[in-house]
Scaffold this active site. Sequence first.
Site, PDB file in Angstrom:
ATOM      1  N   HIS A 265      -3.739  -7.548  -7.859  1.00  0.00           N
ATOM      2  CA  HIS A 265      -4.483  -8.611  -6.989  1.00  0.00           C
ATOM      3  C   HIS A 265      -6.105  -8.201  -7.114  1.00  0.00           C
ATOM      4  CE1 HIS A 265      -4.588  -6.446  -3.170  1.00  0.00           C
ATOM      5  NE2 HIS A 265      -3.416  -5.924  -3.277  1.00  0.00           N
ATOM      6  N   ASP A 277      -6.547  -0.367  -3.719  1.00  0.00           N
ATOM      7  CA  ASP A 277      -5.814  -1.634  -3.394  1.00  0.00           C
ATOM      8  C   ASP A 277      -6.666  -3.033  -3.442  1.00  0.00           C
ATOM      9  OD1 ASP A 277      -4.113  -3.543  -2.306  1.00  0.00           O
ATOM     10  OD2 ASP A 277      -4.226  -2.931  -0.227  1.00  0.00           O
ATOM     11  N   GLU A 316      -3.797 -12.211  -2.070  1.00  0.00           N
ATOM     12  CA  GLU A 316      -2.510 -11.386  -1.713  1.00  0.00           C
ATOM     13  C   GLU A 316      -2.635 -10.879  -0.235  1.00  0.00           C
ATOM     14  OE1 GLU A 316       0.175  -7.818  -1.237  1.00  0.00           O
ATOM     15  OE2 GLU A 316      -2.262  -8.020  -1.035  1.00  0.00           O
ATOM     16  N   GLU A 317      -3.635 -10.385   0.006  1.00  0.00           N
ATOM     17  CA  GLU A 317      -3.414  -9.584   1.449  1.00  0.00           C
ATOM     18  C   GLU A 317      -3.183 -10.572   2.647  1.00  0.00           C
ATOM     19  OE1 GLU A 317      -3.656  -6.709   1.660  1.00  0.00           O
ATOM     20  OE2 GLU A 317      -4.812  -5.582   0.304  1.00  0.00           O
ATOM     21  N   ASP A 345       0.837  -2.432  -7.438  1.00  0.00           N
ATOM     22  CA  ASP A 345       0.068  -2.686  -5.945  1.00  0.00           C
ATOM     23  C   ASP A 345       0.214  -1.549  -5.204  1.00  0.00           C
ATOM     24  OD1 ASP A 345      -1.616  -3.813  -4.228  1.00  0.00           O
ATOM     25  OD2 ASP A 345      -0.211  -5.421  -3.690  1.00  0.00           O
ATOM     26  N   HIS A 422      -6.463  -0.130   3.205  1.00  0.00           N
ATOM     27  CA  HIS A 422      -7.048  -0.721   4.128  1.00  0.00           C
ATOM     28  C   HIS A 422      -8.058   0.064   4.897  1.00  0.00           C
ATOM     29  CE1 HIS A 422      -3.443  -3.822   3.932  1.00  0.00           C
ATOM     30  NE2 HIS A 422      -3.979  -3.433   2.942  1.00  0.00           N
TER      31      HIS A 422
END
Length: 457
Positions: A265, A277, A316-317, A345, A422
């Site tokens: 992503h 990520d 995606e998130e 991922d 994140h």
Amino acid sequence: MLSFTIVLFAGFSTVSASYGELFQQFNSSTFELMRFLTHGPGKGVAYNWLAALVDDFGSRQVGSENLEKAIDFTVSRLKSEGFHNVHTQTVPNLPHWRRGDDSVTLIEPRRHRFNILAIDGSPPGDVTGEAVVVNSFAEIANYNISGKIVVIVEKWSGYGITAKYRRAANKEVVKGALGILVKSVTPFSIGLPHTGSGSRGSSLPSACMTIEEAEMLERMFKRGRKIVIRMHITSRDVGKVSSRNTVFEITGSTYPSEIVLLSAHMDSWDVGQGAIDDGGGMAVAWHALNVIKHLAERDRRFRPKRTLRAVFWTAEEQGYFGSKIYYNNGSTKGAEKFFFVSESDQGAFRPSNWNSVLRFQGNEFQMKKLDEIVKIINNYGIPLSVLESTDQGDIGFWAKEGVPSVSYEPDKGANYYFYFHHTEADYMTIFNDGDLEYTTAIFAALAHIIGNMDDWN
Ligand SMILES: *[C@@H]1O[C@H](CO)[C@@H](O)[C@H](O)[C@H]1NC(C)=O
Ligand SMILES: *[C@@H]1O[C@H](CO)[C@@H](O)[C@H](O)[C@H]1NC(C)=O
Ligand SMILES: *[C@@H]1O[C@H](CO)[C@@H](O)[C@H](O)[C@H]1NC(C)=O
């Protein structure tokens, strides 16, 4: 663990008698392909490709200018590199949440400003109240949380299980609370909070705290201290926004309508630079196709019979919005058949031991074939195995339909990846020499063999 690894490696040279048809057909070309990537001209290429994207465009949250500029830049690079069918697909109607200048402050027993990140979807709010500190949802029932700030200091039990606490603000058990604070979903911390999805639709302001500060509150609470906290959240929803999936391919020479999909992503959260990520996943899908394209121009063994396609999903998130639209509407439904789907991922790290897996969903025949392919990869010196799992992320839509699917999870994907996940620390710095090369080698091997083999049975 180390001695276990050495024993298995030592076994490689003696087991060739058990190799099957795919080995006879593909060992030699796949070996060359992987060698090109890990020890040849392919070295460092994926790293540089990714650095140019994430250094110049930064984090890529849905709704940000960064994200759309990163997509434009990627599309123009793909076109100039000569890929086929380079295009984007609009993904409309996405949640657009913007982080504010949020603060969460300890008022009693002393003044202290916490290091926090609001949880995606959190509404704004300015609330002050006494804290109740718990370790699980079940413990909440022991307290009257009406008018309180609930602080959840859950134990790390792997990402899948622990991440449900980040979604606490939407649970029935916190009804009546003033606000929610959750210990960041990570097994390790050096003072950084982790953001993520989980509060969309809730009326309670919510944020993630560092492990260190959450555990401090837990200790204070257990000593019977009165804890008062002010949460001042200004993050908010600012309407809807659209973004785009990015699609490119090497069109198959013999079966162009059979698709072998590599994916990752494009979007990230608004912190760090979205390198692991999921920048690494994109770099790996891109470089796998790029090297096959390069070799195919010189050697027809590398020319794929099926179409090798890559898609960089958006949103995606927020919950697989890009892949869902693509699944429903993106490919020429009916005319195309997905032969294999895959994603990276969970960290594009070089496997360092046998805990590295391809999470696989599919039937028994497909599993056997995939095992044969993985043996070729093992034979090159990469520890990797196939693990049956329904945990398939963006490609789960196809997996549910019975398309054989693979999600890459290196040994470092179980814990280490989540140290950075994140956070402001999601930078290129995390990748070591060999990480992107060996991960690309795995996906290039899968694409090369599955794009050319006879069938799954
Ligand atoms: C696989 O192919 C490589 C490259 O051609 C070769 O060096 C290696 O010996 C082969 N492996 C086996 C077990 O035949
Ligand atoms: C819970 O606390 C609130 C606010 O202090 C109070 O109004 C309510 O009566 C309490 N409920 C119970 C069941 O004690
Ligand atoms: C879905 O596909 C149709 C036909 O190609 C197109 O007209 C429509 O705009 C697409 N919708 C979305 C949401 O992509």
